[in-house]
Scaffold this motif. Structure first.
Motif, short mmCIF file in Angstrom:
data_model
loop_
_atom_site.label_atom_id
_atom_site.label_comp_id
_atom_site.label_asym_id
_atom_site.label_seq_id
_atom_site.Cartn_x
_atom_site.Cartn_y
_atom_site.Cartn_z
N GLU A 156 0.82 -1.20 0.00
CA GLU A 156 0.00 0.00 0.00
C GLU A 156 0.86 1.26 0.00
OE1 GLU A 156 -2.56 -0.31 3.34
OE2 GLU A 156 -3.68 -2.04 2.55
N SER A 157 2.11 1.13 0.44
CA SER A 157 2.99 2.31 0.51
C SER A 157 3.49 2.74 -0.86
CB SER A 157 4.18 2.01 1.41
OG SER A 157 4.99 0.98 0.85
N ILE A 158 3.36 1.88 -1.87
CA ILE A 158 3.90 2.17 -3.19
C ILE A 158 3.33 3.48 -3.75
CG2 ILE A 158 4.01 1.41 -5.59
CD1 ILE A 158 4.02 -1.49 -4.51
N ASP A 159 2.03 3.63 -3.66
CA ASP A 159 1.38 4.82 -4.23
C ASP A 159 1.87 6.10 -3.55
OD1 ASP A 159 -0.08 3.22 -5.96
OD2 ASP A 159 -1.74 3.01 -4.55
N LYS A 160 2.05 6.04 -2.23
CA LYS A 160 2.52 7.22 -1.50
C LYS A 160 3.91 7.63 -1.96
CE LYS A 160 4.33 6.68 2.52
NZ LYS A 160 4.56 6.40 3.96
N PHE A 161 4.80 6.65 -2.09
CA PHE A 161 6.16 6.96 -2.49
C PHE A 161 6.22 7.41 -3.96
CE2 PHE A 161 7.27 3.92 1.04
CZ PHE A 161 7.77 4.90 1.89
#
Length: 207
Positions: free
Chosen positions: A147-152
């Motif tokens: 889920e962190s992919i989009d934020k980064f």
């Protein structure tokens, strides 16, 4: 990560039907032939332009992730269903031969595994395994980490500036830390960012 270009083809067909009444006029055939040749040349020119435009649109689509419209969680869960006792050590989106794929790598006590999933259809196009010593492996990527992919990716795009678009990415264990590598692209330019997944800090920026 190597950026590969998503190719798209666009065909254009043109049919011309001419009807004439009365006797054949041979003198009129020459101008008609020239007109037909001109129309055909124009159609070919337009076809080439449309093909180039379509390619540009598809490149933009893959960069933005629109082509990779399969939820990444489906690919992750697919790996777990095939290899229920295995741990995931890397998860990535990559482009090969003009198509987007999710690639999941993992291992258990005796083997290493790798599956490749079509990021549009969900079809598993590759499922490989090999006997390997894995006792020194510690990676255990969980679905929630993805889920962190989009934020980064959003942070990378903001830093890169106007005109850059999202490209490939990967989550992996690197030197004891889980990291997220994201690529942003602008034409032939690309920038790769490496983030610490836990702290959210930028580790490296590679132009």
């Amino acid at each position: 990560m190597n950026k590969k270009i998503l190719m798209a083809t666009l065909g254009l067909g043109l049919a011309l039907t001419l009807t004439a009444c009365g006797p054949k006029n041979e003198k009129a055939d020459a101008p008609n032939a020239k007109n037909n040749a001109a129309v055909e040349a124009s159609a070919n020119k337009n076809a080439s332009k449309n093909k180039a435009d379509a390619q540009t649109k598809e490149e933009t689509a893959i960069n933005k992730g629109a082509v990779a419209n399969l939820d990444r969680g489906i690919a992750f869960d697919g790996f777990k269903k095939i290899h229920p006792d295995a741990k995931v050590e890397s998860f990535q989106l990559e482009v090969e031969d003009g198509k987007a794929y999710y690639k999941v790598e993992g291992y258990d006590a005796k083997n290493e595994y790798e599956i490749t999933v079509d990021a549009v259809t969900g079809e598993i196009v590759k499922n490989e395994s090999k006997a390997e010593k894995t006792s020194d492996k510690t990676a255990d990527i969980q679905l929630a980490m993805l889920e962190s992919i989009d934020k980064f990716m959003e942070e990378a795009l903001k830093d890169a500036g106007q005109g850059y678009e999202a490209g490939e990415y990967e989550v992996e264990l690197d030197n004891g830390k889980y990291v997220v590598n994201v690529e942003v692209v602008k034409g032939k330019k690309d920038i790769t960012y490496k983030y610490d997944l836990e702290s959210g800090k930028l580790i490296e920026k590679d132009k």
